[in-house]
Design a protein around this motif. Structure first.
Motif, PDB file in Angstrom:
ATOM      1  N   VAL A  62       0.836  -1.207   0.000  1.00 12.13           N
ATOM      2  CA  VAL A  62       0.000   0.000   0.000  1.00 12.13           C
ATOM      3  C   VAL A  62       0.867   1.252   0.000  1.00 12.13           C
ATOM      4  N   SER A  63       1.932   1.237   0.786  1.00 16.01           N
ATOM      5  CA  SER A  63       2.840   2.379   0.814  1.00 16.01           C
ATOM      6  C   SER A  63       3.442   2.641  -0.556  1.00 16.01           C
ATOM      7  N   ALA A  64       3.872   1.568  -1.238  1.00 11.02           N
ATOM      8  CA  ALA A  64       4.453   1.724  -2.572  1.00 11.02           C
ATOM      9  C   ALA A  64       3.438   2.280  -3.558  1.00 11.02           C
ATOM     10  N   HIS A  65       2.212   1.849  -3.434  1.00  6.28           N
ATOM     11  CA  HIS A  65       1.153   2.299  -4.345  1.00  6.28           C
ATOM     12  C   HIS A  65       0.790   3.759  -4.093  1.00  6.28           C
ATOM     13  N   ASP A  66       0.712   4.160  -2.820  1.00  2.00           N
ATOM     14  CA  ASP A  66       0.239   5.504  -2.485  1.00  2.00           C
ATOM     15  C   ASP A  66       1.303   6.581  -2.678  1.00  2.00           C
ATOM     16  N   ASP A  67       2.568   6.235  -2.507  1.00  4.34           N
ATOM     17  CA  ASP A  67       3.630   7.237  -2.610  1.00  4.34           C
ATOM     18  C   ASP A  67       4.882   6.603  -3.213  1.00  4.34           C
ATOM     19  N   PRO A  68       4.838   6.250  -4.512  1.00  3.77           N
ATOM     20  CA  PRO A  68       5.944   5.496  -5.116  1.00  3.77           C
ATOM     21  C   PRO A  68       7.272   6.253  -5.140  1.00  3.77           C
ATOM     22  N   ILE A  69       7.240   7.566  -5.337  1.00  6.26           N
ATOM     23  CA  ILE A  69       8.483   8.331  -5.397  1.00  6.26           C
ATOM     24  C   ILE A  69       9.216   8.283  -4.057  1.00  6.26           C
ATOM     25  N   ARG A  70       8.496   8.548  -2.984  1.00  4.57           N
ATOM     26  CA  ARG A  70       9.146   8.511  -1.678  1.00  4.57           C
ATOM     27  C   ARG A  70       9.542   7.083  -1.311  1.00  4.57           C
ATOM     28  N   PHE A  71       8.777   6.099  -1.754  1.00  8.48           N
ATOM     29  CA  PHE A  71       9.045   4.697  -1.444  1.00  8.48           C
ATOM     30  C   PHE A  71      10.423   4.275  -1.943  1.00  8.48           C
ATOM     31  N   VAL A  72      10.848   4.788  -3.095  1.00  7.15           N
ATOM     32  CA  VAL A  72      12.110   4.323  -3.696  1.00  7.15           C
ATOM     33  C   VAL A  72      13.285   5.232  -3.358  1.00  7.15           C
ATOM     34  N   GLN A  73      13.100   6.204  -2.498  1.00  9.08           N
ATOM     35  CA  GLN A  73      14.202   7.075  -2.109  1.00  9.08           C
ATOM     36  C   GLN A  73      15.083   6.386  -1.071  1.00  9.08           C
ATOM     37  N   HIS A  74      16.344   6.166  -1.442  1.00 11.13           N
ATOM     38  CA  HIS A  74      17.303   5.561  -0.519  1.00 11.13           C
ATOM     39  C   HIS A  74      18.693   5.730  -1.123  1.00 11.13           C
ATOM     40  N   PRO A  75      19.702   6.117  -0.317  1.00 15.87           N
ATOM     41  CA  PRO A  75      21.027   6.381  -0.883  1.00 15.87           C
ATOM     42  C   PRO A  75      21.805   5.140  -1.286  1.00 15.87           C
ATOM     43  N   GLY A  76      21.482   3.971  -0.695  1.00 13.32           N
ATOM     44  CA  GLY A  76      22.210   2.742  -1.011  1.00 13.32           C
ATOM     45  C   GLY A  76      21.403   1.829  -1.913  1.00 13.32           C
ATOM     46  N   LEU A  77      21.784   0.554  -1.925  1.00 14.52           N
ATOM     47  CA  LEU A  77      21.070  -0.436  -2.721  1.00 14.52           C
ATOM     48  C   LEU A  77      19.700  -0.713  -2.116  1.00 14.52           C
ATOM     49  N   MET A  78      18.667  -0.703  -2.953  1.00 20.90           N
ATOM     50  CA  MET A  78      17.330  -1.067  -2.501  1.00 20.90           C
ATOM     51  C   MET A  78      16.883  -2.328  -3.224  1.00 20.90           C
ATOM     52  N   LEU A  79      16.552  -3.363  -2.459  1.00 23.68           N
ATOM     53  CA  LEU A  79      15.937  -4.574  -2.993  1.00 23.68           C
ATOM     54  C   LEU A  79      14.427  -4.417  -2.935  1.00 23.68           C
ATOM     55  N   ILE A  80      13.754  -4.599  -4.066  1.00 24.66           N
ATOM     56  CA  ILE A  80      12.291  -4.615  -4.112  1.00 24.66           C
ATOM     57  C   ILE A  80      11.881  -5.972  -4.657  1.00 24.66           C
ATOM     58  N   ASP A  81      11.255  -6.772  -3.813  1.00 24.05           N
ATOM     59  CA  ASP A  81      10.874  -8.139  -4.162  1.00 24.05           C
ATOM     60  C   ASP A  81       9.468  -8.167  -4.738  1.00 24.05           C
ATOM     61  N   GLU A  82       9.285  -8.897  -5.860  1.00 21.48           N
ATOM     62  CA  GLU A  82       8.010  -9.008  -6.567  1.00 21.48           C
ATOM     63  C   GLU A  82       7.534  -7.635  -7.041  1.00 21.48           C
ATOM     64  N   VAL A  83       8.416  -6.942  -7.760  1.00 24.75           N
ATOM     65  CA  VAL A  83       8.164  -5.557  -8.138  1.00 24.75           C
ATOM     66  C   VAL A  83       6.965  -5.400  -9.064  1.00 24.75           C
ATOM     67  N   GLN A  84       6.579  -6.447  -9.783  1.00 23.85           N
ATOM     68  CA  GLN A  84       5.458  -6.320 -10.703  1.00 23.85           C
ATOM     69  C   GLN A  84       4.121  -6.108  -9.989  1.00 23.85           C
ATOM     70  N   ARG A  85       4.104  -6.293  -8.672  1.00 23.05           N
ATOM     71  CA  ARG A  85       2.857  -6.100  -7.918  1.00 23.05           C
ATOM     72  C   ARG A  85       2.429  -4.628  -7.865  1.00 23.05           C
ATOM     73  N   VAL A  86       3.371  -3.699  -8.059  1.00 26.96           N
ATOM     74  CA  VAL A  86       3.042  -2.269  -8.042  1.00 26.96           C
ATOM     75  C   VAL A  86       3.655  -1.628  -9.288  1.00 26.96           C
ATOM     76  N   PRO A  87       2.940  -1.622 -10.402  1.00 26.86           N
ATOM     77  CA  PRO A  87       3.500  -1.120 -11.668  1.00 26.86           C
ATOM     78  C   PRO A  87       3.994   0.322 -11.602  1.00 26.86           C
ATOM     79  N   ASP A  88       3.388   1.161 -10.759  1.00 29.04           N
ATOM     80  CA  ASP A  88       3.805   2.565 -10.697  1.00 29.04           C
ATOM     81  C   ASP A  88       5.251   2.718 -10.227  1.00 29.04           C
ATOM     82  N   LEU A  89       5.796   1.689  -9.588  1.00 27.13           N
ATOM     83  CA  LEU A  89       7.177   1.785  -9.125  1.00 27.13           C
ATOM     84  C   LEU A  89       8.170   1.924 -10.269  1.00 27.13           C
ATOM     85  N   TRP A  90       7.823   1.414 -11.452  1.00 27.41           N
ATOM     86  CA  TRP A  90       8.763   1.473 -12.561  1.00 27.41           C
ATOM     87  C   TRP A  90       9.084   2.910 -12.940  1.00 27.41           C
ATOM     88  N   LEU A  91       8.045   3.746 -13.052  1.00 25.32           N
ATOM     89  CA  LEU A  91       8.294   5.144 -13.407  1.00 25.32           C
ATOM     90  C   LEU A  91       8.997   5.881 -12.279  1.00 25.32           C
TER      91      LEU A  91
END
Length: 416
Positions: A62-91
């Motif tokens: 739900v967090s990824a869906h509601d605020d995808p830009i803030r969800f992916v903000q991180h200075p190091g490596l971010m692992l996102i498992d099963e990324v196809q569940r939230v298509p907006d994360l790609w953009l």
């Protein structure tokens, strides 16, 4: 933090580390239950300042869906498992890596061919590298080298292999085991069958619906069984359509879906100017021969030779994902009934021909298709191998050799 149980090292791990060194987004893609998340977690744990996001957690999703830009903000490596569940994360990921193009920003996993999913935007060309993860190879499970593809091009028909004492029944047992980590751990046949049963049900309920709207799941289930019954055979759309009582375009659409979710792989028909009578129809193999065997258990639908051929070809497909030799796998069949089960072609146009025999002896006639390719291709034909259930590594003429099937995983590549 999740812990992997009975982890078997994957040859794809080195590919992931190499890609993270120079690529912004690395995707580990493959079938459900092949170990993508386990591999990705082990890579993430070794990364300084890494963080992991698991989209099977409803709150995280739900967090990824509601605020995808803030969800992916991180200075190091971010692992996102099963990324196809939230298509907006790609953009959102594209937005981040375009503004900060450092390598090793994101490690993504997915259970379908991500760029083929209808719900995902084509957002990451030039920014990402995909590592395809297959079920475990025999070499990964049993601690062998898995170097046949590289060695076959390096050594040609001079390649020889030590016999491990395996016979036909042993190879069929290895094929029935398959390579899904959970199935490998279940040594009791009934328990392994229960895994395969649940696996197919989950694919139909989740993965198929993720790719396309299928109104009649029973048709898809029946198609899967029919394909298993002709594993390693040519894709006959007309016959399948008649069996299912649906249109040819519907069958083609269904087969495309099964390839998208990594259940089957279509091997193209190989041809060249020297072999213009070649048939272009693809051959169907299951990504995991154990699942194909389960689907035909007790039905008598699939000949054991087809399952054994599927086993060999799937092992070659696995090696092609990590081999040092860039190459592709095809099959060959022509209108004169000459055929070669597997044709491996490297980027230089050199050919390795593979015939699979379930017998424990080899006859000269078993090289019929390989000899045809050899006559027509000349020096392009690096070697022709008959892989069989016997014990000897023997020459059958210039450029032609028989090897035990176990040569696939016991052969050491040149760089090792």
């Amino acid at each position: 933090m999740r812990e992997a149980i009975d982890y078997l090292p994957r040859r794809a791990a080195s590919l992931v580390y190499e890609a993270l060194d120079d690529t912004r987004v690395v995707v580990i893609n493959g079938a459900r239950q092949v170990g993508k998340s386990t591999l990705a977690e082990r890579v993430w744990r070794n990364a300084p300042n890494g963080v992991a996001r698991f989209l099977d957690d409803p709150t995280v999703r739900v967090s990824a869906h509601d605020d995808p830009i803030r969800f992916v903000q991180h200075p190091g490596l971010m692992l996102i498992d099963e990324v196809q569940r939230v298509p907006d994360l790609w953009l959102a990921i594209k937005h981040v890596v375009d503004r900060d193009p450092r390598p090793g920003r994101f490690l993504l996993t997915g259970s379908a061919r991500l760029l083929g999913l209808r719900s995902l935007p084509d957002a990451l060309p030039g920014r990402s590298e995909t590592i395809e993860l297959w079920p475990l190879s025999v070499g990964e499970i049993d601690g062998h080298e898995d170097g046949f593809v590289d060695a076959s091009f390096d050594q040609g028909a001079d390649l020889r292999s030590e016999w491990l004492g395996l016979r036909k029944k042993d190879y069929l047992a290895l094929a029935a085991r398959g390579g899904y980590p959970e199935a490998v751990k279940r040594t009791a046949p009934k328990r392994r069958q229960r895994f395969f049963e649940a696996y197919v049900a989950d694919l139909l309920a989740r993965d198929v619906q993720q790719v396309a709207d299928i109104a009649r799941a029973s048709e898809m289930r029946r198609l899967i069984s029919l394909l298993a019954g002709q594993t390693a055979g040519l894709l006959n759309i007309n016959r399948l359509a008649n069996e299912l009582q649906v249109s040819n375009p519907t069958v083609r659409h269904y087969v495309d879906i099964l390839e998208t979710i990594f259940l089957v792989r279509l091997l193209p028909g190989w041809s060249a100017n020297a072999t213009t009578r070649a048939v272009a129809t693809p051959k169907v193999i299951f990504v995991d021969p154990g699942l194909a065997g389960y689907l035909t258990t007790g039905t008598g639908a699939a000949p054991l030779g087809g399952l054994l051929e599927n086993f060999v070809l799937s092992e070659i497909c696995k090696q092609l994902t990590w081999s040092n030799t860039p190459a592709r796998l095809f099959h060959y069949r022509d209108r004169d009934q000459y055929e070669v089960d597997g044709v491996i072609e490297n980027n230089a146009g050199e050919i390795i021909g593979i015939e699979v025999k379930s017998a424990e002896t080899v006859r000269s006639e078993d090289f019929r298709g390989l000899r045809l390719l050899q006559r027509r291709l000349g020096d392009r034909m690096r070697a022709g191998f008959v892989l069989y259930c016997g014990s000897e590594s023997l020459s059958f003429g210039d450029g032609l050799t028989c090897l035990p099937i176990s040569a696939l995983w016991t052969t050491r590549s040149g760089e090792e």
